[in-house]
Design a protein around this motif. Structure first.
Motif, short mmCIF file in Angstrom:
data_model
loop_
_atom_site.label_atom_id
_atom_site.label_comp_id
_atom_site.label_asym_id
_atom_site.label_seq_id
_atom_site.Cartn_x
_atom_site.Cartn_y
_atom_site.Cartn_z
N ASN A 1 -9.20 -1.07 -12.15
CA ASN A 1 -9.13 -0.09 -11.07
C ASN A 1 -10.44 0.70 -11.03
O ASN A 1 -11.46 0.26 -11.58
CB ASN A 1 -7.93 0.83 -11.28
N GLN A 2 -10.40 1.87 -10.40
CA GLN A 2 -11.58 2.74 -10.33
C GLN A 2 -11.30 4.05 -11.07
O GLN A 2 -11.83 5.10 -10.69
CB GLN A 2 -11.92 3.03 -8.85
N LYS B 1 -2.77 -2.91 -2.89
CA LYS B 1 -3.65 -1.88 -2.32
C LYS B 1 -3.12 -0.49 -2.60
O LYS B 1 -3.19 0.41 -1.76
CB LYS B 1 -3.81 -2.09 -0.81
N ASP C 1 -2.82 3.27 -4.56
CA ASP C 1 -3.60 4.30 -5.25
C ASP C 1 -2.64 5.39 -5.71
O ASP C 1 -1.42 5.28 -5.52
CB ASP C 1 -4.71 4.86 -4.37
N HIS D 1 -5.76 -3.96 -10.95
CA HIS D 1 -6.51 -4.40 -9.77
C HIS D 1 -5.93 -3.82 -8.48
O HIS D 1 -5.62 -4.52 -7.52
CB HIS D 1 -6.55 -5.93 -9.71
N ASN D 2 -5.81 -2.50 -8.47
CA ASN D 2 -5.46 -1.76 -7.27
C ASN D 2 -6.60 -0.78 -6.98
O ASN D 2 -7.75 -1.04 -7.35
CB ASN D 2 -4.11 -1.05 -7.44
N ASN D 3 -6.28 0.35 -6.35
CA ASN D 3 -7.33 1.30 -5.95
C ASN D 3 -7.12 2.67 -6.58
O ASN D 3 -7.39 3.70 -5.96
CB ASN D 3 -7.36 1.44 -4.42
N TYR E 1 -7.85 5.96 -8.74
CA TYR E 1 -8.96 6.74 -9.27
C TYR E 1 -8.51 7.63 -10.43
O TYR E 1 -9.35 8.13 -11.17
CB TYR E 1 -9.57 7.61 -8.17
N GLU F 1 0.81 -1.21 0.00
CA GLU F 1 0.00 0.00 0.00
C GLU F 1 0.85 1.26 0.00
O GLU F 1 0.30 2.36 0.07
CB GLU F 1 -0.92 0.00 1.23
#
Length: 731
Positions: free
Chosen positions: A598-599, A552, A554, A576-578, A580, A530
């Motif tokens: 991801n997002q 994890k 971003d 496949h992490n976080n 944006y 992370e």
């Protein structure tokens, strides 16, 4: 008053005066018609002028031609006085008074002198200009562009024709100057011609030399090619010969091996028969050593394994003669037992097979390392058994092993003797995946290049875990219990040649410290990472691939200067992490970026602009990109390098800006979005006339009506069959 007006008035006055005189003196008219010497000369002069010829000065035809009379002092003609005192001249039927001057044609002036017509031709000066023009009614041309090296005009030299008076001539000095200029011009022309001739000769010589050099190079290149072809032919023949020899050797060895195996089986059958006979003959000899073969049980005979015959040399050896002190003269049983022991050691356990220098005992239900004595063996696979321990000397009979596969057994760290691999001087690959190891085995051979300990119970990597493994290139420790707190920063220091490291499926929260400088590829997927600090890759300046998917992370987890200055880092996988946003401060040398799953909602402007030479592969599938996700500058820096762009499974409502400027794009995925319209220039630039570059375009599962798409919207696609438009979603 101009010259023409003066001449016209003079002629008119003369004609009037002559007519008046003829009318008043009829005798004069008759006398004038008479033919005399003077009359003959005048007619000759007039005839000459009428024919357009200007005779040279000869004094016989009634008129003389003078070169110039400009410098002679000529009084102004007094027509009234001359008419009564001097003789007249008749020119083309017109009577001219003495001293009358006229111009019968351009550049010719005539004078009536004592009854004779004297004409002078005006010489035009030589002009040094490129463009010339002759006015109507004038005899000499003039320059209409700037004159180069024009002769100066003096008091004695002629002036330009438009300023000259009727009596203007050319002086001798002007002629000399013109002649000199003409000679100088001719000399310069000759010098230029010689210079050009010399240059042509030099150029021809240079071309000849270049041709000779080129011919020599071509000849040398041809000789080199011929030599290389001969060498390749010789090498091919040599390889063919060696392959033929090797094939024959293999055939001989296979044939010999087959014969030896048959001989071995025959000898084994005979030994078994003798053993059965001995058992039946003497049941009391229970203390006698008996060799039992029961399925997977492979017991060692009482004879040391060093005396066993190799399967590659399966011919039965001559039994050694027993010691005379220990054996009676008639006793032969020990000899039989010894021969029997030698034969048994050459057998393989049930489920094992041998092929050339490789033995495979996979899934053979072995509980220990089989005792083999095959010095020629190179590879041994014991995968999928129930082996728990590796004792010292387990590989003594096979010292030349290069590859051992001990995967999927039940080996414990405590069950491996420190000296188990000590004698393997050529071991380069060791696979121990799927066991119960908690530590790295110690005393591994320094020749090891590949070590796999995946799917074990490794919890700690100590400082000396890899001691002596300076030749190790590949290290895999996936699926263990490792974390950054239990990896000593000095553990990787002995690995001077390590280039490939896999630490996936562990418990790392940060990048482990102390990674070797030689590392090229690092795999840390499926961890708990992370945070990535600025110093995480300080020592791995040569790293080329980093895989961090399924963690994890971003956009705020990566420090700005983590890897931006890495000049060899070309591939990063952050799937496949976080995230944006597409992360900033990516490496300048990045070529391959994966951000799938991801997002991500937006691609910031200029995020790829600093990359050199530029990003080629960008995967943004399965994110949350919508109609406002792409800015005009989002793809700046990728227009000349982007090859594959995947934006499928997002929420885009239109074709993103900048795609039509990607001149090298081959694969474009926009399927499974919410696109409703494709404009004519959204994908293909109509102003780009280069060859088509798109190889595949996917637009299915949107809200498009194929009938409303312009025929030129896909003009940059090599084949319309490569455009996937069906199916579309129902509106």
């Amino acid at each position: 008053m101009s010259l023409k007006l003066i001449l016209a008035l003079s002629l008119f006055v003369c004609m009037t005066f002559s007519l008046a005189k003829d009318q008043s003196h009829p005798l004069a008219r008759g006398r004038k018609r008479g033919v005399g010497p003077k009359r003959a000369r005048k007619q000759t002069s007039i005839t000459t002028l009428q024919q357009g010829r200007l005779p040279e000065s000869n004094g016989q035809d009634g008129s003389i031609f003078i070169e110039s009379y400009k410098n002679t002092k000529e009084p102004k003609p007094d027509y009234e006085a001359t008419a009564g005192k001097s003789e007249h001249c008749v020119f083309r039927g017109i009577t001219m008074y003495d001293k009358t001057v006229w111009s019968p044609k351009p550049c010719v002036n005539c004078l009536c002198s004592s009854g004779e017509v004297v004409c002078d031709q005006i010489l035009c000066p030589a002009l040094q200009c490129q463009l010339k023009f002759q006015r109507i009614g004038e005899c000499c041309p003039i320059c209409i562009d700037p004159v180069v090296d024009a002769p100066e005009y003096s008091g004695d030299s002629p002036v330009p024709n438009d300023l000259a008076e009727p009596f203007t001539g050319i002086s001798q000095s002007q002629k000399d100057r013109q002649k000199k200029d003409e000679q100088e011009r001719i000399r310069k022309k000759d010098a230029d011609r010689k210079q050009r001739k010399k240059q042509k000769k030099e150029e021809a010589e240079r071309q000849r030399k270049l041709k000779e050099v080129k011919d020599a190079r071509e000849k040398e290149e041809q000789q080199r090619r011929v030599r290389e072809e001969e060498e390749e032919r010789a090498a091919a023949e040599e390889r063919k010969r060696r392959m033929e020899e090797q094939r024959k050797a293999e055939e001989d060895r296979a044939r010999r091996q087959e014969m030896e195996q048959k001989e071995m089986m025959r000898a084994l059958e005979e030994a078994a028969e003798r053993a059965q006979e001995g058992l039946r003959g003497d049941e009391a000899t229970e203390d006698e050593d008996v060799v039992l073969l029961r399925g997977d049980v492979f017991q060692m005979p009482p004879v040391p394994p060093t005396r066993a015959a190799s399967p590659l040399l399966l011919a039965p050896q001559e039994p050694t003669e027993p010691d005379e002190e220990d054996t009676e003269p008639g006793e032969e049983e020990p000899e039989v037992v010894e021969e029997e022991s030698e034969m048994v050691t050459t057998l393989l356990p049930q489920g094992c097979s041998i092929s050339d220098v490789t033995i495979s005992c996979e899934n053979a239900k072995l509980t220990g390392i089989p005792p083999l004595s095959i010095p020629e063996l190179k590879s041994l696979s014991l995968q999928g058994n129930e082996i728990k321990t590796i004792p010292a000397g387990a590989f003594n009979g096979i010292p030349n092993l290069e590859w051992i596969d001990l995967g999927k057994n039940k080996i414990l760290s405590s069950g491996i003797d420190p000296q188990a691999f000590k004698g393997l001087k050529f071991l380069s690959r060791l696979y121990m995946d799927g066991n119960l190891l908690e530590q790295i085995p110690s005393e591994l051979p320094p020749t090891l290049q590949e070590l796999k300990i995946n799917e074990n119970n490794l919890k700690e990597i100590e400082e000396n875990s890899f001691e002596g493994l300076s030749s190790l290139v590949t290290l895999e420790m996936e699926g263990n219990l490792l974390s950054e707190g239990h990896v000593n920063p000095q553990a990787f220091k002995p690995l001077k040649e390590l280039t490939y490291l896999r630490l996936s499926r562990n418990h790392f929260r940060t990048i482990p410290q102390g990674l070797p400088a030689s590392l090229l590829e690092l795999y840390l997927e499926n961890n708990l990472i992370e945070d990535i600090s600025e110093t995480a890759f300080n020592h791995t300046t040569n790293i080329n691939v980093v895989v961090l998917r399924h963690n994890k992370l971003d956009e705020s987890s990566i420090a700005p200067f983590t890897w931006i200055n890495h000049r060899k880092l070309e591939s990063i996988d952050l799937s496949h992490n976080n995230f944006y946003l597409v992360p900033s401060f990516l490496p300048k040398s990045l070529v391959h970026l994966v951000l799938v799953g991801n997002q991500i909602e937006r691609i910031p402007g200029y995020v790829f602009a600093h990359m050199e030479p530029g990003l080629e592969y960008l995967y943004l599938s399965y994110n949350k990109l919508d109609g406002d996700a792409v800015e005009p500058e989002s793809f700046l820096g990728t227009f000349n390098t982007m090859t594959e762009l995947c934006l499928d499974h997002n929420q885009l409502t239109s074709i993103p800006m900048g795609i039509n400027e990607m001149t090298t794009l081959h694969f474009l995925r926009l399927n499974n979005n919410k696109i409703r319209h494709v404009s004519e220039d959204a994908i293909c630039d109509p102003l780009n006339y280069d060859d088509s570059h798109l190889v595949a375009l996917r637009l299915e599962n949107n809200f498009l009506d194929p009938r409303k798409i312009s025929p030129t919207a896909f003009s940059c696609v090599r084949s319309y069959s490569s455009v996937v438009l069906k199916p579309q979603r129902i509106k």
